[in-house]
Design an enzyme around this catalytic site. Structure first.
Site, PDB file in Angstrom:
ATOM      1  N   ASP A 448       0.831  -1.203   0.000  1.00  0.00           N
ATOM      2  CA  ASP A 448       0.000   0.000   0.000  1.00  0.00           C
ATOM      3  C   ASP A 448       0.867   1.256   0.000  1.00  0.00           C
ATOM      4  O   ASP A 448       2.086   1.207   0.275  1.00  0.00           O
ATOM      5  CB  ASP A 448      -0.897  -0.029   1.253  1.00  0.00           C
ATOM      6  CG  ASP A 448      -2.230   0.662   1.037  1.00  0.00           C
ATOM      7  OD1 ASP A 448      -2.322   1.493   0.128  1.00  0.00           O
ATOM      8  OD2 ASP A 448      -3.170   0.367   1.800  1.00  0.00           O
ATOM      9  N   ASP A 518     -10.772   2.048  -3.267  1.00  0.00           N
ATOM     10  CA  ASP A 518     -11.351   1.683  -1.968  1.00  0.00           C
ATOM     11  C   ASP A 518     -12.868   1.768  -2.030  1.00  0.00           C
ATOM     12  O   ASP A 518     -13.551   1.366  -1.091  1.00  0.00           O
ATOM     13  CB  ASP A 518     -10.857   2.642  -0.873  1.00  0.00           C
ATOM     14  CG  ASP A 518      -9.487   2.241  -0.349  1.00  0.00           C
ATOM     15  OD1 ASP A 518      -9.037   1.123  -0.648  1.00  0.00           O
ATOM     16  OD2 ASP A 518      -8.859   3.049   0.361  1.00  0.00           O
TER      17      ASP A 518
HETATM   18  C1  GLA Z   1      -5.789   1.922   2.468  1.00  0.00           C
HETATM   19  C2  GLA Z   1      -6.175   0.799   1.539  1.00  0.00           C
HETATM   20  C3  GLA Z   1      -7.229  -0.066   2.220  1.00  0.00           C
HETATM   21  C4  GLA Z   1      -6.666  -0.604   3.524  1.00  0.00           C
HETATM   22  C5  GLA Z   1      -6.182   0.550   4.396  1.00  0.00           C
HETATM   23  C6  GLA Z   1      -5.436   0.052   5.612  1.00  0.00           C
HETATM   24  O1  GLA Z   1      -6.843   2.804   2.655  1.00  0.00           O
HETATM   25  O2  GLA Z   1      -6.627   1.305   0.314  1.00  0.00           O
HETATM   26  O3  GLA Z   1      -7.613  -1.118   1.369  1.00  0.00           O
HETATM   27  O4  GLA Z   1      -5.608  -1.473   3.241  1.00  0.00           O
HETATM   28  O5  GLA Z   1      -5.322   1.410   3.706  1.00  0.00           O
HETATM   29  O6  GLA Z   1      -4.959   1.069   6.399  1.00  0.00           O
END
Ligand code: GLA
Length: 699
Positions: A448, A518
């Protein structure tokens, strides 16, 4: 032959397309043609040269294959450099041309200064793609500063084109922007140190094209940092398109003998609309760009516990979820954020990549053993490029995060960006990921990146050297992921950057899939997925089911509708499985079985975007692979009493008879009937959907 030439004119041919340019009588590299295949080189001789006019000189009027600031050029140019004496004008001459198999290199030199520019072309004949990139080398003893170097310049004759890109943000990726180009410049750019959600490092240019008709010119950059796409409708009746690294805060100092290589751009032309463009790009990406080990393997159905437990990750609650995930048929169990250091929320612990002993008193291997015993692989989340102020790492190495002197350090999602131009930082990242993967049986990593890069400081006095930081940062990111993948070639890697911030071809080189957004609301996703699919392949499009109650809008969408939407990509489940009834779990299990049966078709088949719900009331997406076809149809709102919609399929063999499984029945219909008349689909009200599958049963 992929490349035909007579020393002056160069014709690059793919199976269906041609791309031509020449060295014109003034010694300029003049772009001549991009379109359907023409193999007769002589056709491109004796083409009228544009005239000259004091205010509007020939260099601007000519559709150049490469251009550099200076020589009374006023259009957007591919390069800008500065010689030690302050001259910023590159007067090129073609010094050499080399052809080797499918590769062409044109070498340009300056009439006075010792600098060499190489334009590289690689023709992927069968794939209908041309790769372009360029490099600049300092051949002298005094330094040269590069202030701009786009990777590719494209000229398209005529006016009134439209350019498609995106105007997105977090949880709203791939919102399509379609702009008419009638004058001036349109710029799509990212200055965030990654491709980001706001625009994409690609271009799609057309005039009234549709899914099946019209000329479409497109390209995508293989780069994960700041980029810029400029489309300039010149007054000289051609469109000047440039794509490459953003020059907004860029400089590169070339000392004697040094070379700077710009990233590659992959471009193509479709004579049959957006559909053919997508087929070409999807197949090319999987065949040529995706990491080889997993490129042709379908992705597993994953379960990710993020929405179920957020930061409250505990060995026990994860084991409990793993039992349930295994029971519904998922193949990969993923623990997201929250397993490491003192990570109780997003204010702390990024950088402290050790297993939290309170959460996992018997280590991570206890959970992994449990997951493996259930027949699933285990995966985990990391965010290697970041650090929280409240972390052991930052307390120990405050200078590892980017920051400007005399300025308060800025946080985004409460975190700071590590300085990826430092060797010690890169080594730290490589070591912790290597250790994590060596000490545990981990089959998948979700990588990420949850804030934009900023305050990019580099030590030194020289402002030009400081501006190298953006590119060096991106190179650092590549070095880490490359080193880790070389050590652990069988581990699957997903690229996530707060959702879809890393959907681009540079990341594709190192990752096996993307997390496109997301936003997992089914309706928004239909749009995001459709726009994503213009350029990027379906296998790379992870799509999850999550509980609608996790969604701010609380849109009540039937589970089947939501599942069907997620089954249009590489399926994942993100619900709190403890919050679902047995009936719901049984329904998911049944749909996971159906998905496994069709996933090869979805992930690797040819995609046809048949209907769009904003225009046609229903969304219909079809996938064709060999003798099988899958069709997903979605009705959003029932209008009046209309229950039936006619859906015309594409990409079938008209003579073939297909067994069509629809509404619990099997019909036998010819390809011609299915494509021209279409099948009738019955809907049961708002948010109803169907998965319809077809198989050739008779040639
Ligand atoms: C980001 C990612 C999510 C999740 C969060 C965790 O927002 O896009 O899918 O992994 O971080 O903190």
């Amino acid at each position: 032959m992929a490349i035909i030439n007579n020393g002056k004119t160069f014709l690059l041919n793919t199976a269906d397309t041609s791309y031509a340019f020449c060295i014109n009588p003034q010694g300029l590299l003049r772009h001549l043609y991009w379109g359907r295949r023409i193999v007769h080189l002589q056709d491109f001789e004796d083409i009228r040269e544009p005239g000259d006019n004091g205010y509007y000189p020939r260099v601007d009027r000519t559709m150049e294959e490469f251009s550099s600031f200076g020589m009374m050029r006023y259009k957007e140019t591919a390069m800008k450099l500065r010689f030690a004496d302050g001259v910023r004008d590159f007067r090129y001459q073609v010094a050499d041309t080399q052809i080797q198999d499918d590769m062409l290199t044109i070498t340009l030199t300056d009439e006075h200064y010792p600098v060499k520019v190489e334009l590289h072309y690689q023709v992927f004949e069968a794939d209908n793609i041309i790769k372009k990139w360029c490099s600049v080398q300092n051949m002298g003893s005094e330094k040269i500063v590069l202030e701009r170097l786009y990777s590719g310049v494209y000229g398209i004759p005529g006016n009134g084109y439209e350019i498609i890109n995106y105007n997105g943000q977090w949880a709203a990726e791939f919102k399509r922007s379609s702009e008419s180009l009638n004058g001036g410049k349109k710029v799509f750019e990212s200055l965030r140190g990654s491709a980001a959600h706001v625009a994409n490092p690609s271009f799609i240019v057309h005039k009234n094209a549709s899914e099946d008709n019209g000329d479409v010119y497109y390209g995508a950059l293989e780069y994960s940092g700041n980029f810029k796409v400029t489309a300039e409708a010149t007054p000289y009746d051609y469109l000047n398109i440039l794509i490459g690294i953003s020059d907004t805060d860029f400089a590169w100092v070339l000392e004697s003998g040094e070379t700077f290589i710009a990233p590659a751009v992959y471009s193509g032309y479709s004579d049959a609309g957006f559909g053919k463009m997508s087929h070409t790009m999807h197949e090319f990406a999987i065949n040529q760009l995706a990491p080889k080990v997993l490129a042709k393997k379908p992705l597993p159905v994953l379960y990710n516990s993020w929405y179920a437990t957020i930061f409250d990750v505990q060995s026990k609650n994860q084991m409990n979820l793993a039992d349930k995930a295994a029971a519904i048929g998922t193949e990969l169990f993923v623990v997201d954020d929250g397993w490491f250091g003192e990570r109780q929320d997003d204010f702390r612990a990024l950088g402290d990549w050790y297993v939290n002993e309170e959460k996992f008193p018997n280590g991570l291997n206890e959970l992994i053993g449990h997951v493996n015993h259930l027949g699933m692989d285990f995966g985990i989340w990391i965010e290697p490029e970041m650090v929280n102020k409240d972390s052991d790492l930052f307390r120990k190495h405050p200078d590892w995060a980017y920051q400007f002197p005399n300025r308060e350090i800025l946080e985004g999602r409460n975190q700071l960006v590590l300085n990826l131009t430092r060797e010690d930082v890169l080594q730290f990242m490589i070591d912790f990921i290597d250790r994590l993967l060596s000490d545990h049986n981990i089959a998948y990593i979700k990588w990420d990146m949850n804030r934009a890069v900023g305050e990019t400081s580099l030590d030194g006095e020289d402002i030009d050297e400081m501006k190298e930081v953006w590119v060096k940062h991106t190179q650092g990111f590549y070095r880490v992921i490359d080193a880790v993948r070389k050590k652990h070639p069988n581990v699957e890697f997903e690229a996530c950057a707060s959702g879809g911030g890393r959907v681009e071809l540079g990341a594709m080189r190192y990752f096996d899939e993307y997390w496109p957004s997301d936003n997992v609301d089914a309706l928004d996703r239909l749009e995001i997925q459709e726009n994503y699919s213009l350029i990027y392949p379906i296998k790379y499009m992870r799509a999850w089911l999550i509980d609608p109650s996790e969604d701010k809008r609380k849109r009540q969408v039937p589970l089947e509708f939501h599942m069907h939407c997620a089954m249009c990509g590489s399926l994942g489940i993100g619900n709190d499985l403890n919050g679902l009834s047995q009936d719901q779990l049984d329904q998911i299990k049944e749909l996971v079985v159906s998905y496994k049966d069709i996933r090869e078709i979805v992930q690797f088949g040819r995609l046809y975007r048949l209907c769009n719900y904003k225009k046609d009331d229903i969304q219909a997406v079809q996938y064709v692979k060999e003798n099988r076809t899958v069709l997903f149809v979605f009705l959003i709102h029932m209008k009046y009493d209309k229950e039936y919609y006619q859906v015309k399929l594409k990409g079938l063999h008209k003579e073939c008879i297909y067994d069509v499984e629809i509404h619990g029945k099997h019909l036998k219909k010819s390809g011609a009937y299915l494509m021209n008349h279409g099948i009738e689909v019955k809907f049961a009200g708002d948010y109803s959907s169907h998965l319809i599958s077809l198989v050739e049963c008779q040639a």
